[in-house]
Scaffold this motif. Structure first.
Motif, PDB file in Angstrom:
ATOM      1  N   CYS A  99       0.844  -1.188   0.000  1.00  0.00           N
ATOM      2  CA  CYS A  99       0.000   0.000   0.000  1.00  0.00           C
ATOM      3  C   CYS A  99       0.889   1.251   0.000  1.00  0.00           C
ATOM      4  O   CYS A  99       1.869   1.315   0.744  1.00  0.00           O
ATOM      5  CB  CYS A  99      -0.883  -0.018   1.234  1.00  0.00           C
ATOM      6  SG  CYS A  99      -1.765   1.507   1.576  1.00  0.00           S
ATOM      7  N   CYS A 111       0.137   3.165   3.917  1.00  0.00           N
ATOM      8  CA  CYS A 111       0.629   2.573   5.169  1.00  0.00           C
ATOM      9  C   CYS A 111       1.926   1.795   4.958  1.00  0.00           C
ATOM     10  O   CYS A 111       2.685   1.595   5.906  1.00  0.00           O
ATOM     11  CB  CYS A 111      -0.434   1.689   5.809  1.00  0.00           C
ATOM     12  SG  CYS A 111      -0.835   0.209   4.855  1.00  0.00           S
ATOM     13  N   CYS A 135      -4.149  -0.144   0.147  1.00  0.00           N
ATOM     14  CA  CYS A 135      -4.828  -1.333   0.674  1.00  0.00           C
ATOM     15  C   CYS A 135      -6.285  -0.946   0.940  1.00  0.00           C
ATOM     16  O   CYS A 135      -6.623   0.239   1.023  1.00  0.00           O
ATOM     17  CB  CYS A 135      -4.146  -1.820   1.950  1.00  0.00           C
ATOM     18  SG  CYS A 135      -4.350  -0.761   3.387  1.00  0.00           S
ATOM     19  N   CYS A 161      -6.755   1.363   4.095  1.00  0.00           N
ATOM     20  CA  CYS A 161      -6.457   2.788   3.903  1.00  0.00           C
ATOM     21  C   CYS A 161      -7.503   3.446   2.993  1.00  0.00           C
ATOM     22  O   CYS A 161      -7.934   4.574   3.238  1.00  0.00           O
ATOM     23  CB  CYS A 161      -5.058   2.979   3.325  1.00  0.00           C
ATOM     24  SG  CYS A 161      -3.750   2.631   4.528  1.00  0.00           S
TER      25      CYS A 161
HETATM   26 ZN   LIG Z   1      -2.657   0.828   3.577  1.00  0.00          ZN
END
Ligand SMILES: [Zn+2]
Length: 274
Positions: A21, A24, A74, A77
């Motif tokens: 991601c 994050c 992701c 998120c």
């Molecule tokens: Zn993420």
């Protein structure tokens, strides 16, 4: 466009190679088709049908993106950010308003990403901003033959100061996302280096007559784009410049006043009460 290659490569790696991601950096990114499927209505056509339609129409690039992209964020998120806040409107002429749709709010993490991208030329933030841009649905009825994107123009002074034009880089991504061309027929002639730190009255007075059309728009649907819209004053001024009917042609009087259909889009909607 000397700068095109490095950041394009970065985006390509983030999208097709990097499995993490982009926000994050912990979880695996989620393919856009999986994120999209959670928003599909029950009567939406199955993915397989739309794949065939895309190929049939020759939209190979969109096909590759939708089905081969690993995605940029992701699911955690993605769902942690509020997308598509309620559009707001600004007046551009008597009885005419310009609707402004932002992809998200100018809050964490978008705010920090935009600032790093704009002020420090931090291209590592571009994948997150691209993910945000892709939340903007293509305006209904608009396609590459009947609409153009008008990115908020910058001034030569700003370009020199910054060394690059962040809005135009983002607008290129919006153009790819919507498959609608950019049109660069507006010039910005104000001499204000930055609108930051000015009161609303000062901004408005600076923006008055700041935009000049250098050519006639080729189509009637004009999709204005800026990175951040707070009061919407910049988009409003740009909208007013584009909305004005031509007065130097003999047929101008016979044309309807609202010759162009305008709508505006921004990466982020900032609060004016900060
Ligand atoms: Zn993420």
């Amino acid at each position: 466009m000397r700068r095109l290659a490095p950041y394009q490569t970065g985006l390509w790696l983030a999208e097709y190679v990097d499995i993490r991601c982009q926000l994050c950096r912990v979880y695996r990114s989620t393919a856009p088709s999986q994120l999209l499927s959670s928003h599909l209505s029950p009567d939406a056509p199955p993915i397989a049908d739309s794949m065939l339609t895309d190929i049939y129409r020759g939209k190979v690039a969109r096909y590759i993106h939708r089905h081969l992209s690993r995605g940029l964020l992701c699911a955690h998120c993605h769902h942690g950010i509020t997308w598509l806040p309620k559009p707001f409107r600004v007046d551009i002429a008597a009885g005419s308003a310009l609707g402004i749709q932002a992809s998200t709010f100018y809050d964490y993490p978008i705010r920090q990403a935009i600032r790093a991208f704009k002020h420090d030329e931090d291209m590592s933030k571009l994948p997150l901003l691209l993910h945000a841009i892709r939340q903007l649905p293509r305006p209904h009825g608009c396609h590459h033959d009947n609409a153009v994107i008008v990115a908020m123009p910058t001034t030569p002074q700003r370009l020199v100061k910054r060394g690059f034009d962040p809005v135009s880089i983002l607008a290129v991504q919006l153009s790819k996302h919507w498959q609608i061309p950019l049109w660069q027929g507006v010039r910005r002639i104000d001499h204000t280096v930055s609108q930051q730190g000015l009161t609303r009255a000062e901004r408005l007075s600076n923006l008055n007559n700041a935009f000049v059309l250098t050519e006639t728009p080729p189509v009637k649907r004009l999709l204005l784009f800026d990175d951040v819209a707070t009061t919407g004053a910049s988009l409003q001024a740009l909208g007013r410049a584009l909305y004005k009917p031509a007065t130097n042609t003999a047929s101008a009087s016979s044309l309807p006043t609202n010759r162009y259909h305008l709508s505006a889009y921004a990466l982020a909607h900032g609060s004016q009460y900060r």
